[in-house]
Design a protein around this motif. Sequence first.
Motif, PDB file in Angstrom:
ATOM      1  N   ILE A 163      41.539  47.935  43.667  1.00 51.41           N
ATOM      2  CA  ILE A 163      42.628  46.884  43.045  1.00 51.41           C
ATOM      3  C   ILE A 163      43.582  47.818  42.486  1.00 51.41           C
ATOM      4  O   ILE A 163      43.641  48.924  42.034  1.00 51.41           O
ATOM      5  N   GLU A 220      44.477  51.953  39.459  1.00 53.02           N
ATOM      6  CA  GLU A 220      44.309  51.807  41.143  1.00 53.02           C
ATOM      7  C   GLU A 220      42.860  52.514  41.593  1.00 53.02           C
ATOM      8  O   GLU A 220      42.478  53.523  41.123  1.00 53.02           O
ATOM      9  N   GLN A 222      48.138  41.995  39.779  1.00 47.10           N
ATOM     10  CA  GLN A 222      47.149  42.919  40.430  1.00 47.10           C
ATOM     11  C   GLN A 222      47.191  42.234  41.852  1.00 47.10           C
ATOM     12  O   GLN A 222      47.229  40.986  42.054  1.00 47.10           O
ATOM     13  N   PHE A 247      41.780  41.761  33.987  1.00 44.73           N
ATOM     14  CA  PHE A 247      42.700  42.867  34.645  1.00 44.73           C
ATOM     15  C   PHE A 247      41.943  44.188  34.368  1.00 44.73           C
ATOM     16  O   PHE A 247      41.473  44.353  33.397  1.00 44.73           O
ATOM     17  N   PHE A 293      46.730  47.389  39.880  1.00 43.99           N
ATOM     18  CA  PHE A 293      47.217  46.711  38.735  1.00 43.99           C
ATOM     19  C   PHE A 293      48.507  47.291  38.179  1.00 43.99           C
ATOM     20  O   PHE A 293      48.690  48.340  37.950  1.00 43.99           O
TER      21      PHE A 293
END
Length: 335
Positions: free
Chosen positions: A171, A140, A187, A91, A173
Amino acid sequence: MKKTALIFGLSALMVSCNQSVKQQEGTEDSTEVTVEANEAKTEVANSSAEFNIENIPFSTANIGDFPFINLPEGLEAHKRAIESKFDVCFFPINGVMTPFEGKLYKANVGAVRGEEYSQRYFEKSMEDYLLSVGAVKIFEGEITREEYDRYHKQDPNKGNDGDIGYWNENIKFYVIRSKDKGNIYIQYTSNNAGGKLNVLQEEAFKQTITKVTANEIAKDLTEKGKSILYINFDVDKSNITTAGKEVVTQIAKALQKDKNLKISIEGHTDNTGNPEHNKKLSDARAKSVMNALVTDGIDKNRLSAIGLGSEKPLVANDSDNNKAKNRRVELIKIH
């Protein structure tokens, strides 16, 4: 006089207009610089902030059971979604792909048959739901190509369904911290063709491997008529490894305790590769175990060996975990 006054008035009006335009242009420039400065400040703040799960407030929402998220109406996960009892997932913490371990769900998301996929619908549904259950957005944005090159070989699920963590995808998260469910990392990413979703419920690794003992083998043979063992061999060979020989020693001890016990040694494989090759390999491995037992002093007349390849799987060969279960040696009690 009237003409002179008119010219003077027009000149003053033009000067006033020019000054007004310049003031407006100056205001726009100033606003633009301020926005850019604020954005830069935010990026710096984000990159320097250290993630600490202890700083995330606990959610009091009822989030249900793993994987905690039902997809929005009209969307579904592809059939090859990963659901693993223990795995690793990366992540983005401040743009650095960071590994967390635990129960893992990874899926590609698309529209159900007959429906059109909407990127906005998926992202809006996810964001609103996560915020409603107390999730906290951690990151983000995109990671760099250099970050991808650094970490991607460490990810055992790279290229599989639901794989997130490429340099050209945005992405989002989030983290949910729950007193009942623990730390949950979520995510997702999306484009106009489909989405991807990862959910990890953080858990510490629990060792489940126990040493095979002669007593356990004898008990299984007596009560069940067979004992299922996982003996290590060299890759694509019939040579027994050092760890495998320890298991064979325990088989010999079980046979030495009961002099009347006779067994058939069956070799099994998963369905990967050529079936004929697998059958020959499993036969050679079964015979290797038999020969090792003879070397340990067991009468060969009490033993037989056969390879069955992938003909008799314990479970369906539909995942790496299940294939590992099918690669086994079975001892069958001969009456």
